[in-house]
Design an enzyme around this catalytic site. Structure first.
Site, PDB file in Angstrom:
ATOM      1  N   ILE A  42      -8.367   7.546   9.218  1.00 53.56           N
ATOM      2  CA  ILE A  42      -9.439   8.731   9.768  1.00 53.56           C
ATOM      3  C   ILE A  42     -10.344   7.942  10.205  1.00 53.56           C
ATOM      4  O   ILE A  42     -11.219   6.713   9.822  1.00 53.56           O
ATOM      5  CB  ILE A  42      -9.845   8.799   8.535  1.00 53.56           C
ATOM      6  CG1 ILE A  42      -8.798   9.284   7.664  1.00 53.56           C
ATOM      7  CG2 ILE A  42     -11.138  10.069   8.358  1.00 53.56           C
ATOM      8  CD1 ILE A  42      -7.651  10.262   7.613  1.00 53.56           C
TER       9      ILE A  42
ATOM     10  N   TYR B 195       1.133  -1.372  -0.057  1.00 50.56           N
ATOM     11  CA  TYR B 195       0.099   0.128  -0.096  1.00 50.56           C
ATOM     12  C   TYR B 195       0.824   1.150  -0.210  1.00 50.56           C
ATOM     13  O   TYR B 195       0.915   1.861  -1.087  1.00 50.56           O
ATOM     14  CB  TYR B 195      -0.606  -0.181   1.135  1.00 50.56           C
ATOM     15  CG  TYR B 195      -2.360   1.197   1.179  1.00 50.56           C
ATOM     16  CD1 TYR B 195      -2.797   1.804   0.774  1.00 50.56           C
ATOM     17  CD2 TYR B 195      -1.123   1.988   2.156  1.00 50.56           C
ATOM     18  CE1 TYR B 195      -3.443   2.185   0.822  1.00 50.56           C
ATOM     19  CE2 TYR B 195      -2.683   2.965   2.744  1.00 50.56           C
ATOM     20  CZ  TYR B 195      -3.243   3.390   2.080  1.00 50.56           C
ATOM     21  OH  TYR B 195      -4.083   4.468   2.331  1.00 50.56           O
TER      22      TYR B 195
ATOM     23  N   LYS C 122       0.750   4.088  -3.309  1.00 48.22           N
ATOM     24  CA  LYS C 122       1.058   5.274  -2.462  1.00 48.22           C
ATOM     25  C   LYS C 122       2.204   6.313  -2.637  1.00 48.22           C
ATOM     26  O   LYS C 122       2.039   7.388  -3.436  1.00 48.22           O
ATOM     27  CB  LYS C 122       0.347   5.839  -1.128  1.00 48.22           C
ATOM     28  CG  LYS C 122      -0.314   5.150  -1.314  1.00 48.22           C
ATOM     29  CD  LYS C 122      -2.183   5.973  -1.644  1.00 48.22           C
ATOM     30  CE  LYS C 122      -3.588   5.744  -1.441  1.00 48.22           C
ATOM     31  NZ  LYS C 122      -4.117   5.752  -2.694  1.00 48.22           N
TER      32      LYS C 122
HETATM   33  N1  SER Z   1      -5.721   4.414   7.412  1.00 46.81           N
HETATM   34  C1  SER Z   1      -4.705   3.562   6.028  1.00 46.81           C
HETATM   35  C2  SER Z   1      -4.555   1.916   6.220  1.00 46.81           C
HETATM   36  O1  SER Z   1      -4.428   2.056   7.625  1.00 46.81           O
HETATM   37  C3  SER Z   1      -3.314   4.705   6.352  1.00 46.81           C
HETATM   38  O2  SER Z   1      -4.027   5.024   5.203  1.00 46.81           O
HETATM   39  O3  SER Z   1      -3.951   1.137   6.006  1.00 46.81           O
END
Ligand code: SER
Length: 319
Positions: free
Chosen positions: A173, A143, A147
């Site tokens: 978030i 991930y 990004k």
């Molecule tokens: N909240 C996301 C995750 O834990 C981080 O961008 O993958």
């Protein structure tokens, strides 16, 4: 607004609330939600919805034409923990969808793009506290690699082709309307459901794991603000550090205990601990604050109150 807005990945955790906010700001019929699956009732009933796979460039292009789209928010992505289980699939979803949109913008089919990045772009060699905007970035998750690569391409398309793409490095978030899909920061949401359903929660991260976090309303505000700012104010065309709070599972549990003294927390770290350990504990977002006057509203106390209130209401409604 000259054209309409398309949100790809509109039924996810952030997409849902972003769609509702943008409909509120710009009119329900001007904001088209799309996703591979249908979303919440509120989202489905408040404006247009189109089924679409973010990787299906022809389908996305057809929607751009059909609705005279001028802005795209590309919110579809596979998050950190899920992506570790399907690395190639995650790479393809996170990267191909972005290339399609950047190329549509290069070809002047759309005028403006929002694409979210993440604290996952940082890695174990990055300074852990008050992580600067520009620093060492050696992400170790699929991930994070996707990004970071995406950020480089956004900047490239801006510099080379003048594409107006804007991006934020979201922290974890926290929200209650739609659940996140497989992130490392998800414990900070599950904990509220555990507290209200069982008076207890077992955290998959250790008690002292500090991570940057933010309440959903602040994340939505930042997204709207960066998209509304005049283009010359957006000096960073990779992605802006964005920050509000930083806390550990222990600090969050203590804040919940202030409202619910009987709440109990236990810790059983799993594979996600290693991912969390590779990320910063806190972020320096002074560039965003300076360039387009970013400011957060929610502190830990208000976040806990909003979450306890929101999740209890949901549980009552489910009964
Ligand atoms: N909240 C996301 C995750 O834990 C981080 O961008 O993958």
């Amino acid at each position: 607004m000259a054209g309409k807005i398309l949100i790809i990945g509109a039924c996810g955790q952030i997409g849902t609330e972003l769609t509702l906010k943008l409909r509120n700001l710009y009119g329900n019929q001007n904001v088209i939600a799309s996703d591979i699956k249908e979303g919440s009732r509120e989202l489905m009933e408040s404006g247009p919805f189109e089924p679409a796979d973010a990787n299906d460039a022809r389908r996305v292009e057809a929607l751009l034409d059909q609705y005279n789209i001028s802005q795209v928010y590309l919110m579809a992505a596979m998050l950190s923990a899920t992506a570790e289980k399907a690395p190639m699939k995650a790479w393809s979803l996170n990267m191909d969808s972005l290339f399609h949109i950047l190329n549509f913008a290069k070809d002047k089919k759309i005028e403006k793009v929002f694409w979210p990045s993440s604290i996952a772009v940082f890695g174990p060699t990055t300074p852990k506290n008050d992580t600067p905007q520009t620093t060492i970035m050696e992400p170790t998750t699929v991930y994070g690699i996707s990004k970071q690569t995406g950020e480089r391409w956004c900047e490239y398309f801006h510099n080379k082709y003048g594409v107006d793409v804007r991006s934020l490095r979201y922290p974890g978030i926290i929200s209650y309307k739609t659940l996140p899909g497989g992130g490392t920061t998800d414990y900070a949401i599950e904990i509220f459901h555990g507290a209200l359903k069982n008076n207890g929660y077992t955290s998959f991260l250790a008690e002292d794991t500090g991570l940057p976090m933010m309440y959903m309303d602040d994340a939505i505000k930042a997204t709207v603000d960066i998209m509304e700012a005049p283009s010359h104010k957006i000096r960073v065309r990779s992605s802006y550090n964005l920050s509000a709070l930083s806390f550990t599972p222990k600090i969050l549990a203590e804040a919940i205990q202030k409202e619910m003294p009987e709440f109990k927390i236990a810790y059983e770290p799993d594979f996600r601990q290693k991912i969390a350990d590779s990320w910063p504990s806190s972020i320096d977002d002074s560039e965003a604050r300076k360039d387009w006057q970013w400011k957060h509203d929610f502190d830990l106390e208000s976040l806990v109150n909003e979450m306890l209130g929101g999740v209890s209401e949901q549980l009552r409604a489910e009964k």
